[in-house]
Design an enzyme around this catalytic site. Structure first.
Site, short mmCIF file in Angstrom:
data_model
loop_
_atom_site.label_atom_id
_atom_site.label_comp_id
_atom_site.label_asym_id
_atom_site.label_seq_id
_atom_site.Cartn_x
_atom_site.Cartn_y
_atom_site.Cartn_z
N HIS A 96 0.81 -1.21 0.00
CA HIS A 96 0.00 0.00 0.00
C HIS A 96 0.85 1.27 0.00
O HIS A 96 0.31 2.38 -0.02
CB HIS A 96 -0.95 0.00 1.21
CG HIS A 96 -1.74 -1.26 1.33
ND1 HIS A 96 -2.44 -1.81 0.28
CD2 HIS A 96 -1.92 -2.12 2.38
CE1 HIS A 96 -3.03 -2.93 0.66
NE2 HIS A 96 -2.72 -3.14 1.93
N GLY A 97 2.15 1.11 0.01
CA GLY A 97 3.04 2.26 -0.05
C GLY A 97 3.23 2.75 -1.48
O GLY A 97 2.71 2.17 -2.43
N ARG A 98 3.99 3.82 -1.61
CA ARG A 98 4.19 4.44 -2.93
C ARG A 98 4.84 3.47 -3.91
O ARG A 98 4.38 3.28 -5.02
CB ARG A 98 5.06 5.70 -2.75
CG ARG A 98 5.26 6.54 -3.99
CD ARG A 98 5.76 7.92 -3.59
NE ARG A 98 6.16 8.73 -4.72
CZ ARG A 98 7.40 8.86 -5.15
NH1 ARG A 98 8.38 8.22 -4.54
NH2 ARG A 98 7.69 9.62 -6.18
N LYS A 150 11.61 10.18 1.81
CA LYS A 150 12.54 9.06 2.00
C LYS A 150 12.99 9.01 3.45
O LYS A 150 13.36 10.02 4.04
CB LYS A 150 13.75 9.21 1.07
CG LYS A 150 14.69 8.02 1.08
CD LYS A 150 15.69 8.09 -0.06
CE LYS A 150 16.65 6.90 -0.02
NZ LYS A 150 15.96 5.60 -0.09
N PRO A 208 19.85 -2.58 -4.34
CA PRO A 208 19.89 -1.17 -3.93
C PRO A 208 19.07 -0.27 -4.85
O PRO A 208 18.58 0.77 -4.43
CB PRO A 208 21.38 -0.83 -4.02
CG PRO A 208 22.08 -2.14 -3.84
CD PRO A 208 21.19 -3.14 -4.52
N THR A 227 21.49 3.04 -2.76
CA THR A 227 22.22 3.13 -4.03
C THR A 227 23.53 3.87 -3.86
O THR A 227 24.58 3.45 -4.36
CB THR A 227 21.35 3.85 -5.08
OG1 THR A 227 20.13 3.11 -5.26
CG2 THR A 227 22.07 3.96 -6.40
N GLY A 267 13.60 -4.65 -2.16
CA GLY A 267 13.91 -3.30 -2.61
C GLY A 267 14.05 -2.32 -1.46
O GLY A 267 14.31 -1.14 -1.67
N THR A 293 15.88 -0.54 1.63
CA THR A 293 17.27 -0.27 1.98
C THR A 293 17.51 -0.54 3.46
O THR A 293 16.62 -0.96 4.18
CB THR A 293 17.65 1.17 1.64
OG1 THR A 293 16.72 2.06 2.28
CG2 THR A 293 17.60 1.41 0.14
N HIS A 321 16.96 12.89 -3.34
CA HIS A 321 15.69 12.18 -3.29
C HIS A 321 14.57 13.08 -2.78
O HIS A 321 14.81 14.16 -2.25
CB HIS A 321 15.80 10.95 -2.36
CG HIS A 321 16.45 9.77 -3.02
ND1 HIS A 321 17.81 9.63 -3.12
CD2 HIS A 321 15.91 8.67 -3.60
CE1 HIS A 321 18.10 8.50 -3.74
NE2 HIS A 321 16.95 7.90 -4.04
#
Length: 247
Positions: free
Chosen positions: A12-14, A139, A106, A146, A78, A80, A135
């Site tokens: 349900h997140g972005r 975030k 990453p 990355t 995915g 981090t 970003h």
């Protein structure tokens, strides 16, 4: 041939909501479970998922992935926050489940993966190297996974080439303006409204400079990489770090 049955954690997140739509639209893939933060992980097992895509938050990701591997579910990660200690613990767990494939990525952007590869190529040929990542303001962690991966890969290539430390005469930095230092490489994090995800990798020597930049303008840039990872993870048992290993 039957479809790959996939569960998405953080659905349900972005990032997760985009991933659900991309996987539902992909040939040969069936989304059988979509979990939010309050949903029990047992739903993944009950759904019969063969592959899980983990897109939650750094504080939850290790426990989630360990649960999935322990239940013999291939996992594409995915999220981090995977430092060397976490990766070492996961590698030990994967050794107990040798048939399970786990990818820690990453970045799922093809452009970002290539930029890191190009940075490795350039690293032995320049005296200076620094990384700037930019970003969106939502975030949760800094620097980005990355950027950390990029810095580590640059440092490894410099060490292999026998280069000395990056030159820097800074004696005083009470406000931390020189950024984080990852294996001797300075990394700077910017959080800015209007941005999605960008990385600049700066190299320099006397009379010459090289900048490698990659921009992901929307979350949809990561979707082809996620779909490719889901299709490939079962064919790569054990722990793999970096989408480039699948390309």
């Amino acid at each position: 041939m039957s479809n790959i049955r996939v569960a998405v954690l953080g659905a349900h997140g972005r990032m997760g909501s985009h991933a659900v739509r991309a996987l539902e639209a992909a040939d040969g893939i069936e989304v059988v479970a979509t979990l939010g933060s309050s949903d029990p992980l047992e739903q993944v097992v009950e759904s019969g998922a063969q592959v899980a895509v983990e897109l939650t938050v750094p504080r939850a990701t290790e426990d989630n992935v360990r649960f999935l591997v322990s239940n013999d579910i291939h996992t594409v990660v995915g999220t981090t926050g995977w430092d060397d200690d976490r990766l070492s613990r996961l590698e030990d767990l994967c050794a107990e489940h040798p048939q399970v494939g786990v990818l820690i990525a990453p970045n799922f952007s093809i452009g970002a993966v290539l930029a890191m590869q190009f940075a490795e190529m350039a690293a032995p040929y320049f005296d200076s190297a620094e990384v700037i990542e930019i970003h969106h303001t939502r975030k949760l962690d800094a620097p980005s996974g990355t950027a950390v991966s990029t810095a580590k890969r640059i440092a490894a290539q410099r060490a292999q080439a026998g280069l000395p430390p990056v030159p820097d005469a800074t004696e005083s930095d009470p406000h931390g303006a020189r950024g984080a230092v990852i294996d001797g490489i300075h990394v700077h994090a910017v959080r800015q409204v209007g941005m999605n995800a960008s990385e600049e990798i700066h190299f320099g020597s006397a009379h010459e400079a090289l900048t490698i930049r990659t921009d992901s303008h929307s979350t949809e840039a990561f979707m082809p990489g996620i779909v490719q990872a889901v299709n490939a993870v079962a064919d790569h048992p054990g722990l793999t770090v970096g989408l480039e290993k699948y390309l």
